[in-house]
Each structure stands twice: as C-alpha cells, then as structure tokens.
Motif scaffolding. Sequence first.
Motif, PDB file in Angstrom:
ATOM      1  N   UNK A   1     -14.329  -1.114  32.801  1.00  0.00           N
ATOM      2  CA  UNK A   1     -14.413   0.345  32.756  1.00  0.00           C
ATOM      3  C   UNK A   1     -13.394   0.909  31.774  1.00  0.00           C
ATOM      4  N   UNK A   2     -13.783   1.972  31.079  1.00  0.00           N
ATOM      5  CA  UNK A   2     -12.871   2.622  30.150  1.00  0.00           C
ATOM      6  C   UNK A   2     -13.497   3.858  29.556  1.00  0.00           C
ATOM      7  N   UNK A   3     -12.704   4.666  28.858  1.00  0.00           N
ATOM      8  CA  UNK A   3     -13.184   5.965  28.358  1.00  0.00           C
ATOM      9  C   UNK A   3     -13.973   5.866  27.058  1.00  0.00           C
ATOM     10  N   UNK A   4     -14.982   5.005  27.023  1.00  0.00           N
ATOM     11  CA  UNK A   4     -15.813   4.871  25.831  1.00  0.00           C
ATOM     12  C   UNK A   4     -16.735   6.081  25.729  1.00  0.00           C
ATOM     13  N   UNK A   5     -16.806   6.665  24.555  1.00  0.00           N
ATOM     14  CA  UNK A   5     -17.602   7.871  24.355  1.00  0.00           C
ATOM     15  C   UNK A   5     -18.878   7.531  23.593  1.00  0.00           C
ATOM     16  N   UNK A   6     -20.007   7.578  24.266  1.00  0.00           N
ATOM     17  CA  UNK A   6     -21.276   7.392  23.596  1.00  0.00           C
ATOM     18  C   UNK A   6     -21.446   5.998  23.016  1.00  0.00           C
ATOM     19  N   UNK A   7     -21.986   5.949  21.829  1.00  0.00           N
ATOM     20  CA  UNK A   7     -22.377   4.698  21.213  1.00  0.00           C
ATOM     21  C   UNK A   7     -21.176   3.861  20.794  1.00  0.00           C
ATOM     22  N   UNK A   8     -21.236   2.562  21.108  1.00  0.00           N
ATOM     23  CA  UNK A   8     -20.250   1.603  20.616  1.00  0.00           C
ATOM     24  C   UNK A   8     -20.739   1.098  19.264  1.00  0.00           C
ATOM     25  N   UNK A   9     -19.901   1.228  18.239  1.00  0.00           N
ATOM     26  CA  UNK A   9     -20.300   0.827  16.895  1.00  0.00           C
ATOM     27  C   UNK A   9     -19.930  -0.606  16.558  1.00  0.00           C
ATOM     28  N   UNK A  10     -18.963  -1.189  17.270  1.00  0.00           N
ATOM     29  CA  UNK A  10     -18.632  -2.601  17.086  1.00  0.00           C
ATOM     30  C   UNK A  10     -17.872  -3.087  18.309  1.00  0.00           C
ATOM     31  N   UNK A  11     -17.973  -4.388  18.547  1.00  0.00           N
ATOM     32  CA  UNK A  11     -17.326  -4.998  19.707  1.00  0.00           C
ATOM     33  C   UNK A  11     -16.973  -6.434  19.360  1.00  0.00           C
ATOM     34  N   UNK A  12     -15.795  -6.895  19.791  1.00  0.00           N
ATOM     35  CA  UNK A  12     -15.411  -8.278  19.542  1.00  0.00           C
ATOM     36  C   UNK A  12     -14.450  -8.778  20.606  1.00  0.00           C
ATOM     37  N   UNK A  13     -14.406 -10.121  20.724  1.00  0.00           N
ATOM     38  CA  UNK A  13     -13.366 -10.806  21.479  1.00  0.00           C
ATOM     39  C   UNK A  13     -12.387 -11.360  20.455  1.00  0.00           C
ATOM     40  N   UNK A  14     -11.098 -11.145  20.665  1.00  0.00           N
ATOM     41  CA  UNK A  14     -10.110 -11.598  19.697  1.00  0.00           C
ATOM     42  C   UNK A  14     -10.081 -13.124  19.621  1.00  0.00           C
ATOM     43  N   UNK A  15      -9.650 -13.687  18.489  1.00  0.00           N
ATOM     44  CA  UNK A  15      -9.673 -15.145  18.312  1.00  0.00           C
ATOM     45  C   UNK A  15      -8.894 -15.928  19.362  1.00  0.00           C
ATOM     46  N   UNK A  16      -7.877 -15.319  19.974  1.00  0.00           N
ATOM     47  CA  UNK A  16      -7.130 -16.015  21.027  1.00  0.00           C
ATOM     48  C   UNK A  16      -7.764 -15.849  22.402  1.00  0.00           C
ATOM     49  N   UNK A  17      -8.855 -15.049  22.490  1.00  0.00           N
ATOM     50  CA  UNK A  17      -9.561 -14.857  23.748  1.00  0.00           C
ATOM     51  C   UNK A  17      -8.848 -13.969  24.747  1.00  0.00           C
ATOM     52  N   UNK A  18      -7.811 -13.262  24.333  1.00  0.00           N
ATOM     53  CA  UNK A  18      -7.018 -12.475  25.280  1.00  0.00           C
ATOM     54  C   UNK A  18      -7.472 -11.024  25.414  1.00  0.00           C
TER      55      UNK A  18
ATOM     56  N   UNK B   1      -9.482  -4.280  26.556  1.00  0.00           N
ATOM     57  CA  UNK B   1      -9.416  -4.830  27.912  1.00  0.00           C
ATOM     58  C   UNK B   1      -8.796  -6.227  27.853  1.00  0.00           C
ATOM     59  N   UNK B   2      -8.025  -6.561  28.885  1.00  0.00           N
ATOM     60  CA  UNK B   2      -7.476  -7.915  28.990  1.00  0.00           C
ATOM     61  C   UNK B   2      -8.569  -8.888  29.432  1.00  0.00           C
ATOM     62  N   UNK B   3      -8.537 -10.075  28.890  1.00  0.00           N
ATOM     63  CA  UNK B   3      -9.428 -11.148  29.326  1.00  0.00           C
ATOM     64  C   UNK B   3      -8.590 -12.344  29.778  1.00  0.00           C
ATOM     65  N   UNK B   4      -9.007 -13.032  30.835  1.00  0.00           N
ATOM     66  CA  UNK B   4     -10.308 -12.953  31.507  1.00  0.00           C
ATOM     67  C   UNK B   4     -10.378 -11.937  32.655  1.00  0.00           C
ATOM     68  N   UNK B   5      -9.283 -11.194  32.918  1.00  0.00           N
ATOM     69  CA  UNK B   5      -9.264 -10.334  34.103  1.00  0.00           C
ATOM     70  C   UNK B   5     -10.202  -9.142  33.984  1.00  0.00           C
ATOM     71  N   UNK B   6     -10.415  -8.631  32.769  1.00  0.00           N
ATOM     72  CA  UNK B   6     -11.218  -7.432  32.587  1.00  0.00           C
ATOM     73  C   UNK B   6     -10.443  -6.154  32.837  1.00  0.00           C
ATOM     74  N   UNK B   7      -9.123  -6.243  33.002  1.00  0.00           N
ATOM     75  CA  UNK B   7      -8.298  -5.053  33.261  1.00  0.00           C
ATOM     76  C   UNK B   7      -8.188  -4.204  31.997  1.00  0.00           C
ATOM     77  N   UNK B   8      -8.203  -2.899  32.200  1.00  0.00           N
ATOM     78  CA  UNK B   8      -8.073  -1.937  31.094  1.00  0.00           C
ATOM     79  C   UNK B   8      -6.712  -2.114  30.421  1.00  0.00           C
ATOM     80  N   UNK B   9      -6.695  -2.145  29.067  1.00  0.00           N
ATOM     81  CA  UNK B   9      -5.452  -2.362  28.325  1.00  0.00           C
ATOM     82  C   UNK B   9      -5.091  -1.195  27.417  1.00  0.00           C
ATOM     83  N   UNK B  10      -5.849  -0.103  27.466  1.00  0.00           N
ATOM     84  CA  UNK B  10      -5.496   1.066  26.678  1.00  0.00           C
ATOM     85  C   UNK B  10      -6.393   1.260  25.477  1.00  0.00           C
TER      86      UNK B  10
END
Length: 598
Positions: A292-309, A323-332
């Motif tokens: 969950x997070x304050x995403x507004x409308x359409x997402x134009x790009x999405x990625x997982x960082x190379x370290x998977x975090x 978001x933090x991975x693997x927890x899925x916690x909001x990171x700002x």
Amino acid sequence: MAYAAIKGLGDQDLVDAVCDALLATGEPEIAELIKADGYEHSRAPYRAVVFFLTGDMERYRSLDPTGAALRDVHEHADGTVRGRVAECARATTCLEWAHALVRGRSAVQFGGLTDPEWSALAAILDATEQRDALWRLVFAAPPVRAAQLLRLLDAAGWTPDDPVERRAFAELQALLRADRAVVQDGWVPAEPTRLAKIQDGIRNVTVTPDGLRVIVNADGRVRMWAIPSGEEQSAIPRGEAQGWRLAVTPDSRLLVTEHRNYDPWPRPMSAEPPVAASLWELPSGKRLGFLRGPVKGRVNDMLVTPDGKFLAMGDRTGAVHLWHLPSGAWAGSLVGTNDAVTCLTASANGTLVSGHVGGAILMWRLWNGKLLKRLHSVNTVGGVLLPTRGGVIAAGVGGGLVEAWSFVDLLPSKPRVLGHAVGEVTGTPDGTILAGRGADGIQLWRSSGGIRDLLFGPGAKMDCLRTLAEGDLLAGFGHAGAGVHLWRLPSARTEGVLTDDSGASVKRLSASADGRSVVTADDEGVLTLWQLWDERLRDLSHLPLAYIQLAHLGQFKDSEAKPLAGERTCLDLVSALVRWRDHPMVAAYDQRWNPSDA
C-alpha cells in the motif's frame, strides 16, 4: 553535415573533399547530392568507387573493369563503408564486386568477410546462376553461410557434374533438409517451443532471472510456464492483478504485480492508503500480501532494485514510491519534481535514477532518500542507463538526442551528445556499447568516444532493441515478419534470427539472465520459448570451414548436457562439411576456385 552548404561547388578541392566524405562514410544522403550535382573525384580509382556508390554502373565499369578499386575498399575501409558497398553491389547484381572479393583469397581468409558481404556475395552468384561458384564457396564459408549456400543450390535443383561430388552434395542436401535452423533470411541457433496462443492480448512477458519459468500478464490474469518443459504451472486468477507491470526479485522467489488505481471522485474516506501492488511467492503463486502507498493514478514504470531490497514505482505526479522487500513495508516517496515519471533504473550500489516529462533526470541514494544529482535533458526522457563504469546516459521518448553525462569530483559535466536515434536506445551494462535505431539502420556507439558503427540487413529495420546475456547479445524485434535478430557484442557479428516464418511481428521479449532462454510474444498472441544453442557451437558455426577440425566437435560429444535436437543436426552438418572438405576426390577450395571460371 549541412548538406545545403556543399551543393553547387566549383572548386575541385572542395568537390574532392565531398567525395572523400562519401568514401569515408558511405552516407546515402551524400551519394544523392554528388549524383545530383555531377561531382567527380579528381583521382580515377576514387572516382570509380564514387560512381559505384552513386549507382552509375556504366561509368564505374569503364574505370574499374577488374574490380581492383572495390577490392581496395574491402581491404582498407571500415565495416560501415564495406556494408554500404555490399548493399550497392547486391542491388545492382555487380559480378565485378563478387570477383574482386574472392580473387586471390585463400580459404582461411574468408573469416574476414562481413555479414553484409556474405549475403551480397551469395545473392549475386545465385542471381547470375553461378552455381559452381556457390558450390566451391561451400567449402570455404563458415557453416552458417555454407548451409545458406547449399539451400540456394537445392532450391535451384542444381547438382555437381563429378560423381564423387554428387555423393557429397546428396549427403549435405539431406542433412540440410533435416536442419530446421536454415531459413530463408538466416540461421536459427535455437530450439523453439510454442507455449500458448492467447487471444485477449499479452500485456507483459517476464522470464525469471534463474531462467526456470516465464510469467505472462494476459487476458486479465497472470499465468506461469516452466522452462524448458513448457508446462503451465499456475495462474493468478482474473482481477487479482489489474495492472500491466510485473517484476521479479533477483533470486526469482518473489513476484510483484501492479494494481492500477484510478482516482474515484468524490474520494471515499479511508483509513488506509490504496493497494499499489501485490506480492506473490514463486513458484507456488501464493499471495504473500498487499503493498500500500500513495500512488496517484497510472504507474509509468516499476522495478525491483538489483539487490532485491526495494520495489520502486514512478507515477504521473513525479514521485517515486518505495517499498522494502521481502516484507512489503512502505519505505517512503522520493519527490524532486512535479513532472510525471517516464522511466526508472537502478544500480547495484544503491542508486536509483528517474527520468521525467520535461527532461528532468534525478539521481537518488536509496538507503536515505537523498537527492544526489539533478540533470536536464533536451528531451522528454524515454530511457536512462546507469553504466557500471559511472555516469548517466539518456535518450528521448521514441528517439531524439542520445546524451551522456560523466561525473568529475562528484559534479555532473555538461552532457555530451553521442548521436541521434529514432527509437529506443539500449546498452551493455558497462555502457561501452550503446545501440539505437537510426534513419538508415541500427547504430552502435562504442565507448566514450561516440564511434559509430552501422548494422545492415533485414534486422537493421527493427523497432525495439534489448541487450541479453549480460551484454553479450543484442536483440532487435518489432518489425513485421522479421522475428528477432541477434548480434554478438562487441563484434556486431550476426548471431542468428529467431523466427517461425509466420509473418507475425514480435511485440514483447524477455530473457533469462544468462540469455539462454528467450520468450517472445507476437501480435497474434503466440507465446514462444526459444532455447539458444550452446555458445561454443554458435561460435564454431561462424568460423571459416578451414579453421574447423573434427577434433573440435569432440567437445560436444563429451559434454554432460544433453544436446538439443537442433544442436545434434548442426553438429552432423558441420562434421559432414569437414569430412568432404578433406576428401581426396573433393578438391579443397584453394585448388578448385578460380574466379575467372565464374
């Protein structure tokens, strides 16, 4: 070059300079200008080649009846000019060029021919019905080219006169007909498996980094197939993943699916932020939670960082949400502009870069959210690369200027313009090679010097480009009926083509980290898995036959890995070519080839 400034020249030194520019670059625009203004070089050999490149074959032949000037171009010009000369020779069926290319060349020297030169040579000899010449070249050409020469001979219904050579041709012909790798426009160094035909449109195709499965977002649900078996494993039900985008963690254990949110009006009162994505376990397909997070409308790009975090999403407000991975916690959220995010990229050292409408390029440090650098491009940013050697490279949406920034004392320099592209730009991880579609082919910019090479042939018309196998391969796709063309980097040698001759256009492509498993989706909804052959066999197939010995083939027989069907057929063909090349009654190329006989 400002072409208008070099029209109507009266000074011969200036005319020579324009003709020299054509000889150095082969640029079609310069050729058209020279032809229109009637420019002629003052030196006869150069004048002959200028006539050739401008299509004035009558005057070319009067100056260069033996093809000596063209042979000089072949020996001293760069690959781009040689490619343009080969294209002109093919277009005019210039037998003089073919003779000049092979005259006095030993079998071992055929390794110096480029892909455009091989294609033009075969086409010219076939068009002029020089069948005996094609047969002789079979025993000098690399196996990939020998197979194509044999296909031309087979299609023409030709057979050698000598009875021993007829036996050789019959065996090679039978192997060729059993070899599915030989197609009209090239060589298919891969084993295809059709996974499915999906009627309602394929939104996204992602091969997991470990190469063990492919995940597809289509017809309202997410489906998975095992690699290499092609067995469908599981599916996420319709409505559970409404967005277009998928992302997989580097360890291939977690899948993220986007939830496309459309802001309702009036907005309901809610204690929780909206769901931006879902987290799933692989390969079970079990949901692990919502992000969950304050995403507004359409997402134009999405990625997982190379370290998977971290998972990063860029939306239309200009914010990048984490978001933090693997927890899925909001990171700002990272906010540096109100212009919509157009693209994201991240490096292994914890740096994230966002490109934006309006040309802003923002570089962030992920662990503390600090804005490190703010750059500006002249384009709305369509793609950003972060080379491992440092700096930033950016290109516009659908093309435009390709710009590169380097950092001295942590401060960004002024961008250097590498060139212009009319489509998307890709590059090797270290940034030493960039590739982009140009007006007259695929351009390669090498290293920081911006040295440009040009790729020719059917593959040069591709609309989409990707680097595979950690930068060892360049893939081009998206042109109707042309499949996927592969080039080996850094040499830019044609590696092969992935095609089923259906005439459909490949729209989406994804590959495993090692590049051995490639999955394509075409505009008819057909999903195909391509397992690339052993890299050693692909390399061997491109060596001139004079370099190959039967002992080289033993390494594949001793391999623990079970060969693919196509690999076995290819090995049989190469083995037969080597055996007949060494047969005492089938004279070697060096004893049989005399261009004056053609």
